[in-house]
Write a protein that holds these residues in place. Structure first.
Motif, PDB file in Angstrom:
ATOM      1  N   ASP A  37      41.795   5.109  11.532  1.00  0.00           N
ATOM      2  CA  ASP A  37      42.450   5.444  11.111  1.00  0.00           C
ATOM      3  C   ASP A  37      42.123   4.428   9.816  1.00  0.00           C
ATOM      4  O   ASP A  37      42.298   3.318  10.287  1.00  0.00           O
ATOM      5  N   SER A  38      42.462   4.631   8.632  1.00  0.00           N
ATOM      6  CA  SER A  38      41.927   3.783   7.217  1.00  0.00           C
ATOM      7  C   SER A  38      42.714   3.796   5.418  1.00  0.00           C
ATOM      8  O   SER A  38      42.041   5.418   5.961  1.00  0.00           O
ATOM      9  N   ALA A  39      43.367   3.261   5.856  1.00  0.00           N
ATOM     10  CA  ALA A  39      43.838   3.408   3.988  1.00  0.00           C
ATOM     11  C   ALA A  39      42.181   3.430   2.497  1.00  0.00           C
ATOM     12  O   ALA A  39      42.810   3.608   1.875  1.00  0.00           O
ATOM     13  N   SER A  40      41.253   3.022   3.771  1.00  0.00           N
ATOM     14  CA  SER A  40      39.797   2.918   2.236  1.00  0.00           C
ATOM     15  C   SER A  40      39.514   4.023   1.953  1.00  0.00           C
ATOM     16  O   SER A  40      39.333   4.728   2.285  1.00  0.00           O
ATOM     17  N   PRO A  41      39.448   3.512   0.260  1.00  0.00           N
ATOM     18  CA  PRO A  41      38.609   5.242  -0.517  1.00  0.00           C
ATOM     19  C   PRO A  41      37.398   5.246   0.276  1.00  0.00           C
ATOM     20  O   PRO A  41      36.624   6.181  -1.062  1.00  0.00           O
ATOM     21  N   ILE A  42      36.526   4.366   0.383  1.00  0.00           N
ATOM     22  CA  ILE A  42      35.365   4.421   0.369  1.00  0.00           C
ATOM     23  C   ILE A  42      34.689   4.806   1.710  1.00  0.00           C
ATOM     24  O   ILE A  42      35.682   4.912   3.040  1.00  0.00           O
ATOM     25  N   ALA A  43      33.815   5.803   1.225  1.00  0.00           N
ATOM     26  CA  ALA A  43      33.205   6.865   2.739  1.00  0.00           C
ATOM     27  C   ALA A  43      33.050   5.801   3.482  1.00  0.00           C
ATOM     28  O   ALA A  43      32.039   4.916   3.402  1.00  0.00           O
ATOM     29  N   ALA A  44      32.848   5.854   5.120  1.00  0.00           N
ATOM     30  CA  ALA A  44      32.964   5.677   6.084  1.00  0.00           C
ATOM     31  C   ALA A  44      31.052   5.797   6.308  1.00  0.00           C
ATOM     32  O   ALA A  44      30.609   7.234   6.296  1.00  0.00           O
ATOM     33  N   SER A  45      31.069   5.159   7.223  1.00  0.00           N
ATOM     34  CA  SER A  45      29.033   5.093   7.332  1.00  0.00           C
ATOM     35  C   SER A  45      29.217   4.312   9.161  1.00  0.00           C
ATOM     36  O   SER A  45      29.836   3.405   8.982  1.00  0.00           O
ATOM     37  N   ALA A  46      28.369   4.518   9.706  1.00  0.00           N
ATOM     38  CA  ALA A  46      28.097   4.174  11.265  1.00  0.00           C
ATOM     39  C   ALA A  46      26.455   4.017  11.623  1.00  0.00           C
ATOM     40  O   ALA A  46      25.799   4.834  11.301  1.00  0.00           O
ATOM     41  N   GLY A 103      29.225  -9.133   7.421  1.00  0.00           N
ATOM     42  CA  GLY A 103      28.682  -8.158   7.496  1.00  0.00           C
ATOM     43  C   GLY A 103      28.284  -8.035   9.292  1.00  0.00           C
ATOM     44  O   GLY A 103      29.171  -9.010  10.049  1.00  0.00           O
ATOM     45  N   VAL A 104      27.403  -7.218  10.068  1.00  0.00           N
ATOM     46  CA  VAL A 104      27.091  -7.215  11.427  1.00  0.00           C
ATOM     47  C   VAL A 104      26.032  -6.923  12.144  1.00  0.00           C
ATOM     48  O   VAL A 104      25.862  -6.493  10.739  1.00  0.00           O
ATOM     49  N   GLY A 105      25.669  -7.687  12.588  1.00  0.00           N
ATOM     50  CA  GLY A 105      24.564  -6.721  12.972  1.00  0.00           C
ATOM     51  C   GLY A 105      24.251  -7.487  14.160  1.00  0.00           C
ATOM     52  O   GLY A 105      25.328  -7.997  15.542  1.00  0.00           O
ATOM     53  N   GLY A 171      19.356  -2.636  15.124  1.00  0.00           N
ATOM     54  CA  GLY A 171      17.846  -2.347  14.799  1.00  0.00           C
ATOM     55  C   GLY A 171      17.379  -1.574  13.361  1.00  0.00           C
ATOM     56  O   GLY A 171      17.663  -3.081  12.836  1.00  0.00           O
ATOM     57  N   ASP A 172      16.826  -1.247  13.586  1.00  0.00           N
ATOM     58  CA  ASP A 172      16.223  -0.679  12.757  1.00  0.00           C
ATOM     59  C   ASP A 172      17.280  -0.018  11.058  1.00  0.00           C
ATOM     60  O   ASP A 172      17.003   0.254  10.299  1.00  0.00           O
ATOM     61  N   LEU A 173      18.928   0.622  12.350  1.00  0.00           N
ATOM     62  CA  LEU A 173      19.802   1.479  11.207  1.00  0.00           C
ATOM     63  C   LEU A 173      21.062   0.378  10.251  1.00  0.00           C
ATOM     64  O   LEU A 173      21.232  -0.737  10.950  1.00  0.00           O
ATOM     65  N   VAL A 174      20.949   0.820   9.293  1.00  0.00           N
ATOM     66  CA  VAL A 174      22.044   0.551   8.547  1.00  0.00           C
ATOM     67  C   VAL A 174      22.746   1.545   7.899  1.00  0.00           C
ATOM     68  O   VAL A 174      22.096   2.608   7.682  1.00  0.00           O
ATOM     69  N   ALA A 175      23.928   1.093   8.426  1.00  0.00           N
ATOM     70  CA  ALA A 175      25.166   1.944   8.257  1.00  0.00           C
ATOM     71  C   ALA A 175      25.189   2.425   7.032  1.00  0.00           C
ATOM     72  O   ALA A 175      24.720   1.796   5.667  1.00  0.00           O
ATOM     73  N   GLY A 176      24.889   3.610   6.502  1.00  0.00           N
ATOM     74  CA  GLY A 176      24.931   3.876   5.162  1.00  0.00           C
ATOM     75  C   GLY A 176      23.264   4.776   4.373  1.00  0.00           C
ATOM     76  O   GLY A 176      23.189   5.138   3.506  1.00  0.00           O
TER      77      GLY A 176
END
Length: 185
Positions: A37-46, A103-105, A171-176
């Motif tokens: 649930d989010s009103a963010s218009p930005i496409a989610a990534s994970a 950010g988060v990592g 790790g080596d993965l970056v959301a988006g």
């Protein structure tokens, strides 16, 4: 990655639009999902990764980037679960919107892969990066802020420590960018 420990690769996924959902389907075909649930218009990534809880046990986490914040989810007992703070509210990471973080990592700390909130702030001609370790209970259902430390000061804007502190990664993965992305609707 293998999230259920059976040795077979499992699949994480995102759906888009008003019914935005994060889910994991295991190799056996079992599926668990949770609405985002989010009103963010930005496409989610994970991104999905494995981090150490405070007791040293492994916890599978999903970090869902919504632009202004990143949600912390875990895969516990074969179910996608929203991780909460001590008051029962969803645990979220600031992405620069409220000034608490950028950010988060996942950080290697004394040989353990630990989840960390990151804050990159420009100070004069350089950047300072502060890392706050996140203490997860052994189930991954409860998170709290742990110790904070400055991991870089006077760093250049393009140095990896600064750019990483402004991403959602594990790790080596970056959301988006190598991680999951919400499909275009």
């Amino acid at each position: 990655m293998d999230v259920d420990g059976d040795g077979a690769a499992d699949t994480a996924w995102l759906t888009g639009g008003a019914d935005r959902t994060f889910g994991i389907t295991t190799a056996s075909g079992a599926t668990s999902s949770l609405p985002i649930d989010s009103a963010s218009p930005i496409a989610a990534s994970a991104v999905v990764g494995t981090v150490s809880a405070v007791d040293g046990s492994d916890v599978t986490v999903a970090l869902v980037d919504l632009g202004r914040e990143a949600r912390l989810l875990t895969f516990v007992d074969c179910a996608v679960t929203a991780t909460t703070d001590s008051s029962g509210a969803p645990y979220v990471f600031d992405r620069g919107f409220t000034g608490q973080g950028t950010g988060v990592g996942c950080s290697d700390v004394d040989g353990e892969n630990r989840l960390a909130g990151l804050l990159a702030s420009q100070e004069g001609d350089g950047w300072t990066v502060t890392r706050t370790l996140i203490d997860l209970d052994d189930s991954g259902r409860l998170a709290s802020n742990g110790t904070s430390e400055v991991v870089a000061s006077g760093a250049g804007q393009d140095e990896p420590v600064v750019t990483t502190a402004q991403e959602v990664s594990c790790g080596d993965l970056v959301a988006g960018a190598g991680g999951l992305s919400e499909p275009a609707s």
